[in-house]
Design an enzyme around this catalytic site. Structure first.
Site, PDB file in Angstrom:
ATOM      1  N   HIS B  60       0.942  -1.203  -0.068  1.00  0.00           N
ATOM      2  CA  HIS B  60      -0.038  -0.257   0.144  1.00  0.00           C
ATOM      3  C   HIS B  60       0.722   1.304   0.512  1.00  0.00           C
ATOM      4  CE1 HIS B  60      -4.250   1.457   1.320  1.00  0.00           C
ATOM      5  NE2 HIS B  60      -3.284   2.364   0.747  1.00  0.00           N
ATOM      6  N   ARG B  64       2.003   8.712  -6.461  1.00  0.00           N
ATOM      7  CA  ARG B  64       1.840  10.259  -7.188  1.00  0.00           C
ATOM      8  C   ARG B  64       2.019  10.426  -8.268  1.00  0.00           C
ATOM      9  NH1 ARG B  64      -1.398  10.368  -3.192  1.00  0.00           N
ATOM     10  NH2 ARG B  64      -0.420  11.502  -0.892  1.00  0.00           N
ATOM     11  N   ASN B  94      -4.881   6.139  -7.184  1.00  0.00           N
ATOM     12  CA  ASN B  94      -5.637   7.931  -7.270  1.00  0.00           C
ATOM     13  C   ASN B  94      -4.001   8.588  -7.677  1.00  0.00           C
ATOM     14  OD1 ASN B  94      -3.766   7.188  -5.338  1.00  0.00           O
ATOM     15  ND2 ASN B  94      -5.327   8.446  -3.445  1.00  0.00           N
ATOM     16  N   HIS B 181     -10.405   0.594   1.152  1.00  0.00           N
ATOM     17  CA  HIS B 181     -10.483   1.185   1.640  1.00  0.00           C
ATOM     18  C   HIS B 181     -11.563   1.983   2.786  1.00  0.00           C
ATOM     19  CE1 HIS B 181      -9.401   5.982   3.124  1.00  0.00           C
ATOM     20  NE2 HIS B 181     -10.618   5.325   3.443  1.00  0.00           N
ATOM     21  N   ASP B 311       1.169   2.417   3.709  1.00  0.00           N
ATOM     22  CA  ASP B 311       0.256   3.119   3.034  1.00  0.00           C
ATOM     23  C   ASP B 311       0.991   5.149   2.916  1.00  0.00           C
ATOM     24  OD1 ASP B 311      -1.845   4.999   2.489  1.00  0.00           O
ATOM     25  OD2 ASP B 311      -2.811   5.154   4.528  1.00  0.00           O
TER      26      ASP B 311
HETATM   27 ZN   LIG Z   1      -6.771   4.674   2.129  1.00  0.00          ZN
END
Ligand SMILES: [Zn+2]
Lengths: 309, 427
Positions: B60, B64, B94, B181, B311
């Site tokens: 995780h 970017r 993302n 998530h 994360d």
């Molecule tokens: Zn998350």
């Protein structure tokens, strides 16, 4: 006395004896206010920037008057009207303000922690005039000063804070300060307007305003932000004023000498019945005049703390 | 026997001094250190005084790129991974554009090959829904073919349980696990602070722990109903742990991860005088209570929580140096994860077996990745670690572009000295 703190971020920073010296200083300025010429040269040549990122005419005016009565130069910077703050980060605004070399910055901001943000970065005194939902120390000090003027000692008195506690920096600071001064604090609000962690606060919580009012020595009403209905926290204002609006029937249950307070601006007929705000027991206007002298005391103490008065 | 091309001499493995023999990127033999060896023409790495550990896997991270290269890019992210002890990295979708199109997946892999041809290996995670909008399924077949190792809507959880169910079903056709998530879509969304004593005093909008647990409950019920696996990202609270334990007892194919910051920090950090409102501790899910922290350690030790994952969420300094309400959520982790979690092992809070499982075997088993257990034939992925070296977490000490960690200023113990992936030295 030597003032030890650089910044006033919340009342939690102050000891009881420091609060007392603020009151004492405010008391001296209070006498001054009764003279025809109200201005003293104490802070002549010093400058205060009033940085209000959230609009507030009353608090800003109160600080402005306080500063001017002490002969300080006051400069206003309002977020909405100023090109300085448009699209600029708080950090850049802070550095710009620093470069103007003020002796103090009074900050009002819509974000909790914004006053701390400035205090961590700037050398001048930072006075928190309200940050988000977090703290409003000068309001709490002026509220307690007002009661102190009425009663002397607050110890053992019971004070009810009524209304939207969850979103209120006034309530947070008052809970801390009133406890520090030995008062007993009650809160009354619908559950939706109480913070989840309220069970850990040194207060008694009521959902029934009749119960909450019994025998109290003072009631502090809070302003209800009308958008709480849209946020899904209230059905409507009518129901709110019926259940949590302060009326004569609650005053009848309180101590016969009960004092009524409101930090303003009031929604008459919503959180407080209109005639109560104007009655003999109302301290609403005393709060305004206490506001000026308390803020004079704070500006004096924080701006002369290097012992160079 | 295969021709040995690398010998690591006198490294400490589980407290014993060993020599490691590697051929063509694979472990051939690990044996008690000999006084002298005949290396032939093999390369010899002297590791006396250093600990050797199997490279770790982080399932995780947010790299970017594309779109937010000022926060991090594939090159800098993999550099932080290499120095952080990681040989396998799964990166979230993302980005901008979102990784919902194979051109994005290919670009990520291209960058990884270009800058770090010998590894760390990058495994992109494809978007579960187009644009992460939670409205339409992403083209998972195309994404899987391009190299996506799993699917997730991380960052923007799918609101519709019906669509989420269909996404799980569709992902299973391509034999991929869905990573969720867990966050109720309406309760204190991305507040970055736990709802409780601290948030109430600080006057910050906050997220209750049950906002996470509610979605955990939804997900394990779905996984049971559909008889499909699900992996739960960054679990942070005891309520979630209890639900996962309950589901595992029922035989649900649920796996879960937690992050190092939940093991060493609590919400109280935000109330300490020196760190009040420190936006570097604004993270989603938020730092919780001491009881939740203990729960995460218990869960790791008893296996209810399968994996550790960082994360890793880098942000630029100016984005974090702002009002708390305005700052984005996220903590960087690749640089510090190993030191932080190994310290927990040394302090007796995290079992060594749990550490090894959570950083190596469990994530590799769940996502079908290469893993080194120092058995013959395993990929020669390992690093040499100076357990005694102390270092201060300062911006310049971090390889990631993101310096946003509440650990800034603290002193950690243990640093990677060199890292081999498939027998090749990468740093
Ligand atoms: Zn998350």
């Amino acid at each position: 006395m030597k003032w030890l703190h650089k910044d006033l971020l919340d009342v939690s920073q102050l000891s009881k004896s420091e609060v007392m010296s603020i009151f004492e200083t405010a008391g001296r300025f209070q006498e001054l206010q009764e003279r025809p010429v109200k201005k003293v040269p104490t802070l002549k040549g010093r400058s205060v920037i009033l940085f209000f990122a959230e609009p507030s005419t009353r608090t800003k005016t109160s600080f402005d008057v306080a500063g001017k009565r002490l002969s300080a130069d006051t400069f206003s910077l309002a977020k909405s009207s100023s090109s300085l703050t448009k699209g600029e980060t708080l950090k850049d605004t802070a550095l710009t303000l620093q470069a103007m070399a003020p002796d103090a910055i009074v900050i009002r901001h819509w974000c909790s922690g914004a006053a701390r943000f400035l205090a961590n970065r700037l050398d001048c005194a930072i006075i928190n005039a309200g940050d988000g939902r977090h703290a409003h120390p000068t309001q709490a000090l002026l509220d307690s000063f007002t009661l102190h003027q009425e009663w002397g000692d607050l110890a053992g008195k019971t004070i009810l804070i009524l209304g939207d506690i969850a979103h209120s920096r006034v309530a947070r600071s008052n809970v801390i300060l009133l406890n520090k001064l030995g008062a007993k604090v009650r809160l009354c609000a619908p559950r939706t307007l109480l913070p989840h962690g309220v069970k850990h606060w040194p207060v008694k919580v009521y959902s029934d305003l009749n119960e909450a009012s019994k025998g109290v020595d003072a009631v502090m009403c809070l302003r209800l932000q009308l958008e709480r209905q849209k946020d899904g926290l209230l059905p409507d204002l009518r129901e709110y004023s019926r259940t949590f609006g302060l009326g004569q029937r609650h005053i009848d249950l309180a101590n016969p000498d009960v004092k009524i307070m409101h930090p303003g601006p009031m929604n008459r007929g919503v959180e407080i019945a209109s005639d109560l705000a104007d009655c003999a027991d109302s301290l609403v206007l005393d709060q305004v005049s206490s506001g000026v002298v308390t803020r004079m005391a704070l500006l004096f103490l924080y701006m002369t703390r290097k012992g160079e008065e | 026997m295969a021709k040995i091309d690398l010998i690591v001499r006198r490294a400490k493995l589980d407290g014993k001094e060993v020599d490691i023999f590697v051929s063509k990127g694979k472990i051939v033999e690990v044996k008690k250190s000999a006084e002298t060896i005949d290396a032939g023409d093999a390369k010899v790495e002297e590791a006396f005084g250093l600990t050797v550990m199997a490279s770790m896997t982080d399932v995780h991270v947010h790299l970017r790129e594309p779109g937010f290269e000022y926060k991090e890019d594939v090159e800098s992210g993999l550099r932080a991974a290499a120095w952080g002890g990681f040989s396998n990295i799964l990166c979230m979708a993302n980005t901008k554009p979102v990784n919902d199109d194979d051109s994005v997946t290919k670009l990520m892999l291209e960058q990884a090959r270009k800058f770090w041809p010998k590894g760390p290996r990058l495994f992109p995670i494809g978007a579960l829904t187009k644009g992460l909008k939670g409205e339409e399924l992403a083209p998972m077949a195309e994404l899987a073919e391009a190299g996506c190792a799993a699917f997730s809507n991380d960052g923007v959880p799918v609101k519709s349980t019906e669509l989420f169910r269909r996404a799980m079903e569709y992902a299973s056709d391509w034999d991929k696990v869905v990573i969720d998530h867990c966050e109720d879509p309406y309760m204190g969304v991305a507040a970055g602070v736990n709802e409780g004593v601290v948030s109430s005093r600080l006057g910050l909008p906050a997220q209750p722990d049950m906002a996470e647990a509610l979605q955990v409950a939804r997900d394990v019920l779905l996984a049971e109903y559909l008889e499909l696996p699900i992996h739960l990202a960054h679990i942070s609270c005891r309520k979630s742990l209890d639900l996962i334990r309950f589901a595992k007892e029922r035989g649900v194919k649920v796996t879960a991860e937690t992050a190092p910051h939940y093991l060493v920090l609590t919400e109280d950090y935000l109330e300490n005088e020196a760190t009040e409102y420190d936006t570097n501790a604004k993270v989603n899910p938020p730092l919780r209570t001491l009881d939740d922290q203990n729960a995460m350690l218990e869960g790791l030790n008893d296996g209810t929580i399968d994996c550790l994952a960082t994360d890793h969420a880098p942000h630029a300094a100016h984005e974090k140096e702002t009002e708390f309400d305005v700052a984005p959520c996220g903590i960087t982790g690749l640089d510090t994860a190993l030191s932080v979690t190994w310290q927990l092992v040394k302090d007796g809070k995290l079992k060594k077996e749990a550490f090894t499982r959570a950083w190596t075997t469990a994530p590799c088993e769940i996502f079908k990745l290469p893993v080194n257990t120092f058995q013959p034939g395993d990929p020669a992925d390992f690093f040499l670690f100076d357990e005694a070296e102390e270092w201060t977490v300062e911006p310049q000490a971090l390889h990631s572009k993101g310096k946003n960690t509440p650990l800034l200023g603290t002193t950690l113990k243990g640093r990677v000295k060199t890292h081999f992936i498939q027998g090749k030295k990468i740093v």
